[in-house]
Scaffold this motif. Structure first.
Motif, PDB file in Angstrom:
ATOM      1  N   ARG A   1     -75.415 -33.604   9.035  1.00 47.11           N
ATOM      2  CA  ARG A   1     -76.747 -33.481   8.422  1.00 47.11           C
ATOM      3  C   ARG A   1     -77.248 -32.195   8.680  1.00 47.11           C
ATOM      4  O   ARG A   1     -77.700 -31.726   7.545  1.00 47.11           O
ATOM      5  N   MET A   2     -76.867 -30.955   9.606  1.00 43.67           N
ATOM      6  CA  MET A   2     -77.427 -29.836   9.715  1.00 43.67           C
ATOM      7  C   MET A   2     -76.596 -29.015   8.468  1.00 43.67           C
ATOM      8  O   MET A   2     -77.143 -28.096   7.874  1.00 43.67           O
ATOM      9  N   ALA A   3     -75.316 -29.299   8.528  1.00 36.62           N
ATOM     10  CA  ALA A   3     -74.706 -28.586   7.369  1.00 36.62           C
ATOM     11  C   ALA A   3     -75.266 -28.744   6.100  1.00 36.62           C
ATOM     12  O   ALA A   3     -75.468 -28.023   5.096  1.00 36.62           O
ATOM     13  N   ARG A   4     -75.369 -30.030   5.836  1.00 36.09           N
ATOM     14  CA  ARG A   4     -75.925 -30.447   4.370  1.00 36.09           C
ATOM     15  C   ARG A   4     -77.500 -29.903   4.314  1.00 36.09           C
ATOM     16  O   ARG A   4     -77.793 -29.074   3.151  1.00 36.09           O
ATOM     17  N   PHE A   5     -78.111 -29.808   5.324  1.00 37.31           N
ATOM     18  CA  PHE A   5     -79.285 -29.321   5.323  1.00 37.31           C
ATOM     19  C   PHE A   5     -79.449 -27.863   4.899  1.00 37.31           C
ATOM     20  O   PHE A   5     -80.305 -27.406   4.309  1.00 37.31           O
ATOM     21  N   VAL A   6     -78.743 -27.208   5.747  1.00 37.14           N
ATOM     22  CA  VAL A   6     -78.659 -25.688   5.493  1.00 37.14           C
ATOM     23  C   VAL A   6     -78.021 -25.181   4.365  1.00 37.14           C
ATOM     24  O   VAL A   6     -78.887 -24.347   3.521  1.00 37.14           O
TER      25      VAL A   6
ATOM     26  N   SER B   1     -63.854 -18.074   2.140  1.00 33.30           N
ATOM     27  CA  SER B   1     -64.872 -18.743   2.758  1.00 33.30           C
ATOM     28  C   SER B   1     -66.193 -18.727   2.384  1.00 33.30           C
ATOM     29  O   SER B   1     -66.588 -17.429   1.561  1.00 33.30           O
ATOM     30  N   LEU B   2     -67.032 -19.376   2.668  1.00 33.41           N
ATOM     31  CA  LEU B   2     -68.386 -19.350   2.214  1.00 33.41           C
ATOM     32  C   LEU B   2     -69.475 -19.583   3.253  1.00 33.41           C
ATOM     33  O   LEU B   2     -69.337 -20.332   4.175  1.00 33.41           O
ATOM     34  N   THR B   3     -70.646 -18.533   3.580  1.00 36.02           N
ATOM     35  CA  THR B   3     -71.311 -18.583   4.779  1.00 36.02           C
ATOM     36  C   THR B   3     -72.897 -18.769   4.199  1.00 36.02           C
ATOM     37  O   THR B   3     -73.177 -17.789   3.318  1.00 36.02           O
ATOM     38  N   VAL B   4     -73.546 -19.458   4.592  1.00 32.51           N
ATOM     39  CA  VAL B   4     -75.009 -19.707   4.262  1.00 32.51           C
ATOM     40  C   VAL B   4     -75.643 -19.936   5.509  1.00 32.51           C
ATOM     41  O   VAL B   4     -75.333 -20.617   6.455  1.00 32.51           O
ATOM     42  N   SER B   5     -76.916 -19.394   5.565  1.00 31.76           N
ATOM     43  CA  SER B   5     -77.612 -19.382   6.680  1.00 31.76           C
ATOM     44  C   SER B   5     -79.226 -19.450   6.609  1.00 31.76           C
ATOM     45  O   SER B   5     -79.734 -19.246   5.465  1.00 31.76           O
ATOM     46  N   LEU B   6     -79.736 -20.333   7.504  1.00 30.09           N
ATOM     47  CA  LEU B   6     -81.504 -20.358   7.355  1.00 30.09           C
ATOM     48  C   LEU B   6     -82.155 -19.076   7.611  1.00 30.09           C
ATOM     49  O   LEU B   6     -83.222 -19.034   7.252  1.00 30.09           O
ATOM     50  N   ALA B   7     -81.238 -17.911   7.910  1.00 26.64           N
ATOM     51  CA  ALA B   7     -81.811 -16.679   8.046  1.00 26.64           C
ATOM     52  C   ALA B   7     -82.766 -16.068   6.592  1.00 26.64           C
ATOM     53  O   ALA B   7     -83.372 -15.401   6.357  1.00 26.64           O
ATOM     54  N   GLN B   8     -81.925 -16.769   5.480  1.00 30.71           N
ATOM     55  CA  GLN B   8     -82.877 -16.349   4.203  1.00 30.71           C
ATOM     56  C   GLN B   8     -83.857 -17.332   3.847  1.00 30.71           C
ATOM     57  O   GLN B   8     -84.578 -17.387   2.924  1.00 30.71           O
TER      58      GLN B   8
ATOM     59  N   ILE C   1     -73.750 -21.939   8.574  1.00 30.73           N
ATOM     60  CA  ILE C   1     -72.783 -22.924   8.351  1.00 30.73           C
ATOM     61  C   ILE C   1     -71.648 -22.042   7.501  1.00 30.73           C
ATOM     62  O   ILE C   1     -71.787 -21.219   6.705  1.00 30.73           O
ATOM     63  N   ILE C   2     -70.272 -22.400   8.001  1.00 29.86           N
ATOM     64  CA  ILE C   2     -69.120 -21.588   7.487  1.00 29.86           C
ATOM     65  C   ILE C   2     -68.152 -22.563   6.883  1.00 29.86           C
ATOM     66  O   ILE C   2     -67.864 -23.679   7.544  1.00 29.86           O
ATOM     67  N   PHE C   3     -68.160 -22.501   5.529  1.00 29.70           N
ATOM     68  CA  PHE C   3     -67.071 -23.555   4.772  1.00 29.70           C
ATOM     69  C   PHE C   3     -65.859 -22.633   4.434  1.00 29.70           C
ATOM     70  O   PHE C   3     -66.016 -21.560   4.115  1.00 29.70           O
TER      71      PHE C   3
END
Length: 191
Positions: A27-32, A96-103, A122-124
């Motif tokens: 759920r965290m991965a989907r949320f982020v 690889s793709l990284t997304v972060s709540l830092a944004q 999250i690192i995909f």
């Protein structure tokens, strides 16, 4: 700028209430992913002098229109062959793709450094693939709802819709190290 600040301020309390607990990594991965409008995409360079080396670049993305529905979980991108990372992907589509709540306002409000595990990222890992015409309708709605400027980008650049085909997922959202989430868990969880 005032409207943007107002929107960020209005979404901040919602983001704080909606964040999944650390024991729910899928759920965290989907949320982020759904909370982010861009990510760092790393390719293996095909460029002269850099061939085979990692090359990270920023790309706008979307898994669906903003809002509480949670999106599809599929990271969509709007790409052109003129872009250097896309040229890399034409040789080797792995990335690889990284997304972060830092944004988002979340980490700043809690005074979390972007590297702090509580500022979830999250690192995909997977590959970039062009979408078919049917899925392009979904990708267009997902991307243009968050990035309306895209509609005005030069038509002669031969833009196309693509998706990040996820094969591996790592979640860092708490102390104790990375958590592995399978694509099946990721897509089956209710965001």
């Amino acid at each position: 700028a005032g409207v943007l600040l107002l929107l960020c301020a209005a979404s901040a309390p919602l983001l704080a209430r909606a964040i999944p607990p650390p024991e729910e990594a899928a759920r965290m991965a989907r949320f982020v992913l759904h909370s982010c409008d861009w990510g760092a995409l790393a390719t293996l360079s095909a460029q002269e002098g850099l061939r085979g080396r990692p090359f990270a670049n920023i790309f706008s993305l979307s898994d669906g229109p903003p809002g509480p529905q949670g999106g599809s979980g599929v990271p969509y991108l709007y790409l052109t062959d003129m872009e250097i990372s896309v040229q890399d992907l034409e040789v080797n589509s792995n990335a690889s793709l990284t997304v972060s709540l830092a944004q988002t306002p979340y980490c700043k409000r809690h005074k979390y450094d972007p590297q702090n595990p509580l500022c979830a990222h999250i690192i995909f890992v997977g590959s970039i693939v062009k979408v078919n015409d049917t899925e392009a309708v979904l990708a267009k709605k997902a991307l243009f709802s968050r990035h309306p400027e895209m509609e005005t980008w030069p038509k002669d650049h031969n833009w196309f819709f693509a998706k990040f085909n996820i094969t591996n997922i790592w979640v860092l959202d708490y102390f104790g190290g990375l958590k592995i989430v399978t694509p099946e868990e990721y897509y089956n969880v209710k965001p």
